[in-house]
Design a protein around this motif. Structure first.
Motif, mmCIF file in Angstrom:
data_model
loop_
_atom_site.group_PDB
_atom_site.id
_atom_site.type_symbol
_atom_site.label_atom_id
_atom_site.label_comp_id
_atom_site.label_asym_id
_atom_site.label_seq_id
_atom_site.Cartn_x
_atom_site.Cartn_y
_atom_site.Cartn_z
ATOM 1 N N GLY A 257 0.792 -1.219 0.000
ATOM 2 C CA GLY A 257 0.000 0.000 0.000
ATOM 3 C C GLY A 257 0.823 1.267 0.000
ATOM 4 O O GLY A 257 0.266 2.364 -0.174
ATOM 5 N N GLY A 258 2.121 1.126 0.192
ATOM 6 C CA GLY A 258 2.995 2.294 0.230
ATOM 7 C C GLY A 258 3.396 2.780 -1.148
ATOM 8 O O GLY A 258 2.937 2.255 -2.176
ATOM 9 N N SER A 259 4.276 3.780 -1.152
ATOM 10 C CA SER A 259 4.716 4.415 -2.395
ATOM 11 C C SER A 259 6.232 4.547 -2.427
ATOM 12 O O SER A 259 6.888 4.639 -1.379
ATOM 13 C CB SER A 259 4.106 5.819 -2.516
ATOM 14 N N LEU A 260 6.743 4.562 -3.629
ATOM 15 C CA LEU A 260 8.150 4.858 -3.884
ATOM 16 C C LEU A 260 8.239 5.626 -5.188
ATOM 17 O O LEU A 260 7.395 5.452 -6.077
ATOM 18 C CB LEU A 260 8.981 3.576 -4.015
ATOM 19 N N ARG A 261 9.270 6.438 -5.308
ATOM 20 C CA ARG A 261 9.555 7.094 -6.583
ATOM 21 C C ARG A 261 10.970 6.741 -7.013
ATOM 22 O O ARG A 261 11.934 7.035 -6.299
ATOM 23 C CB ARG A 261 9.401 8.610 -6.505
ATOM 24 N N LEU A 262 11.045 6.125 -8.169
ATOM 25 C CA LEU A 262 12.335 5.783 -8.747
ATOM 26 C C LEU A 262 12.790 6.889 -9.688
ATOM 27 O O LEU A 262 11.966 7.530 -10.353
ATOM 28 C CB LEU A 262 12.261 4.470 -9.522
ATOM 29 N N SER A 263 14.099 7.083 -9.751
ATOM 30 C CA SER A 263 14.683 8.048 -10.664
ATOM 31 C C SER A 263 15.761 7.373 -11.500
ATOM 32 O O SER A 263 16.416 6.441 -11.035
ATOM 33 C CB SER A 263 15.318 9.210 -9.898
ATOM 34 N N MET B 74 5.439 5.090 -7.974
ATOM 35 C CA MET B 74 4.740 3.828 -7.735
ATOM 36 C C MET B 74 3.897 3.966 -6.483
ATOM 37 O O MET B 74 4.432 4.213 -5.383
ATOM 38 C CB MET B 74 5.739 2.682 -7.581
ATOM 39 N N ASP B 75 2.604 3.826 -6.625
ATOM 40 C CA ASP B 75 1.667 3.924 -5.510
ATOM 41 C C ASP B 75 0.923 2.603 -5.333
ATOM 42 O O ASP B 75 0.915 1.758 -6.231
ATOM 43 C CB ASP B 75 0.671 5.061 -5.764
ATOM 44 N N SER B 76 0.299 2.461 -4.189
ATOM 45 C CA SER B 76 -0.481 1.250 -3.880
ATOM 46 C C SER B 76 0.325 -0.009 -4.188
ATOM 47 O O SER B 76 -0.154 -0.938 -4.858
ATOM 48 C CB SER B 76 -1.782 1.251 -4.692
ATOM 49 N N LEU B 77 1.531 -0.036 -3.703
ATOM 50 C CA LEU B 77 2.426 -1.156 -4.012
ATOM 51 C C LEU B 77 1.920 -2.451 -3.409
ATOM 52 O O LEU B 77 1.337 -2.474 -2.319
ATOM 53 C CB LEU B 77 3.842 -0.840 -3.529
ATOM 54 N N LYS B 78 2.169 -3.530 -4.141
ATOM 55 C CA LYS B 78 1.738 -4.864 -3.748
ATOM 56 C C LYS B 78 2.959 -5.767 -3.587
ATOM 57 O O LYS B 78 4.042 -5.471 -4.109
ATOM 58 C CB LYS B 78 0.817 -5.446 -4.825
ATOM 59 N N PHE B 79 2.755 -6.877 -2.884
ATOM 60 C CA PHE B 79 3.845 -7.843 -2.723
ATOM 61 C C PHE B 79 4.445 -8.210 -4.082
ATOM 62 O O PHE B 79 5.665 -8.316 -4.223
ATOM 63 C CB PHE B 79 3.348 -9.111 -2.027
ATOM 64 N N GLU B 80 3.585 -8.396 -5.065
ATOM 65 C CA GLU B 80 4.049 -8.857 -6.375
ATOM 66 C C GLU B 80 4.794 -7.801 -7.174
ATOM 67 O O GLU B 80 5.284 -8.081 -8.266
ATOM 68 C CB GLU B 80 2.876 -9.396 -7.202
ATOM 69 N N ASP B 81 4.896 -6.597 -6.638
ATOM 70 C CA ASP B 81 5.708 -5.562 -7.289
ATOM 71 C C ASP B 81 7.178 -5.696 -6.912
ATOM 72 O O ASP B 81 8.020 -4.966 -7.440
ATOM 73 C CB ASP B 81 5.209 -4.174 -6.913
ATOM 74 N N THR B 82 7.491 -6.600 -6.004
ATOM 75 C CA THR B 82 8.874 -6.821 -5.613
ATOM 76 C C THR B 82 9.683 -7.297 -6.807
ATOM 77 O O THR B 82 9.335 -8.283 -7.468
ATOM 78 C CB THR B 82 8.947 -7.867 -4.485
ATOM 79 N N ALA B 83 10.760 -6.578 -7.113
ATOM 80 C CA ALA B 83 11.578 -6.888 -8.286
ATOM 81 C C ALA B 83 12.758 -5.921 -8.334
ATOM 82 O O ALA B 83 12.801 -4.944 -7.589
ATOM 83 C CB ALA B 83 10.765 -6.758 -9.568
ATOM 84 N N VAL B 84 13.666 -6.215 -9.241
ATOM 85 C CA VAL B 84 14.685 -5.235 -9.601
ATOM 86 C C VAL B 84 14.119 -4.423 -10.760
ATOM 87 O O VAL B 84 13.647 -4.994 -11.753
ATOM 88 C CB VAL B 84 16.011 -5.899 -10.011
ATOM 89 N N TYR B 85 14.154 -3.118 -10.623
ATOM 90 C CA TYR B 85 13.594 -2.213 -11.632
ATOM 91 C C TYR B 85 14.742 -1.608 -12.434
ATOM 92 O O TYR B 85 15.695 -1.062 -11.868
ATOM 93 C CB TYR B 85 12.765 -1.131 -10.964
ATOM 94 N N TYR B 86 14.598 -1.700 -13.746
ATOM 95 C CA TYR B 86 15.637 -1.234 -14.665
ATOM 96 C C TYR B 86 15.107 -0.090 -15.527
ATOM 97 O O TYR B 86 13.962 -0.108 -15.984
ATOM 98 C CB TYR B 86 16.077 -2.358 -15.594
ATOM 99 N N CYS B 87 15.988 0.820 -15.799
ATOM 100 C CA CYS B 87 15.715 1.933 -16.684
ATOM 101 C C CYS B 87 16.329 1.638 -18.048
ATOM 102 O O CYS B 87 17.407 1.036 -18.128
ATOM 103 C CB CYS B 87 16.330 3.197 -16.066
ATOM 104 N N LYS B 88 15.655 2.048 -19.114
ATOM 105 C CA LYS B 88 16.181 1.841 -20.459
ATOM 106 C C LYS B 88 15.980 3.087 -21.301
ATOM 107 O O LYS B 88 14.914 3.716 -21.252
ATOM 108 C CB LYS B 88 15.480 0.662 -21.138
ATOM 109 N N ALA B 89 17.006 3.429 -22.058
ATOM 110 C CA ALA B 89 16.915 4.487 -23.067
ATOM 111 C C ALA B 89 16.974 3.800 -24.431
ATOM 112 O O ALA B 89 17.862 2.977 -24.663
ATOM 113 C CB ALA B 89 18.058 5.474 -22.932
ATOM 114 N N PHE B 90 16.060 4.129 -25.321
ATOM 115 C CA PHE B 90 16.034 3.403 -26.586
ATOM 116 C C PHE B 90 15.462 4.255 -27.702
ATOM 117 O O PHE B 90 14.764 5.238 -27.496
ATOM 118 C CB PHE B 90 15.231 2.103 -26.436
#
Length: 115
Positions: free
Chosen positions: A15-21, A82-98
């Motif tokens: 239910g929490g939030s994070l902001r990735l940059s 990222m809001d309303s986070l769920k258990f299944e959102d657990t992961a390594v998050y990658y950024c891509k420029a393309f």
């Protein structure tokens, strides 16, 4: 060499939030679409969201309404709110420029959703 550096990951409760940059090292950012992808343990890397140079966005169905991608061209930075986070959102998050003919990846940032 293009470098993409992600930050903002961490441990958050459901239910929490994070902001990735993700900050790009080169001006290639201005001509690149940007994307966030994620990879959970034992699973394939999957699309989270993308944003074009003009700001058009696209989201994976499971993230619509919970995640928001944005970009600041002056700062060469793309964000993922990222809001309303769920258990299944657990992961390594990658950024891509393309764009046509290339893609560059960041090293990833860990997001763990746990109580």
């Amino acid at each position: 060499q293009v470098q993409l550096v992600e930050s903002g990951g961490g441990l958050v409760q459901p239910g929490g939030s994070l902001r990735l940059s993700c900050v790009a090292s080169e001006t290639i950012f201005r001509i690149s679409a940007m994307g966030w992808y994620r990879q959970a343990p034992g699973k394939q890397r999957e699309l989270v969201a993308t944003i074009t140079t003009s700001g058009n966005t696209n989201y994976a169905d499971s993230m619509k309404g919970r995640f928001t991608i944005s970009r600041d061209n002056a700062k060469k930075t793309v964000y993922l709110q990222m809001d309303s986070l769920k258990f299944e959102d657990t992961a390594v998050y990658y950024c891509k420029a393309f764009n046509f003919g290339y893609d560059y990846w960041g090293q990833g940032t860990q997001v763990t959703v746990s109580s």
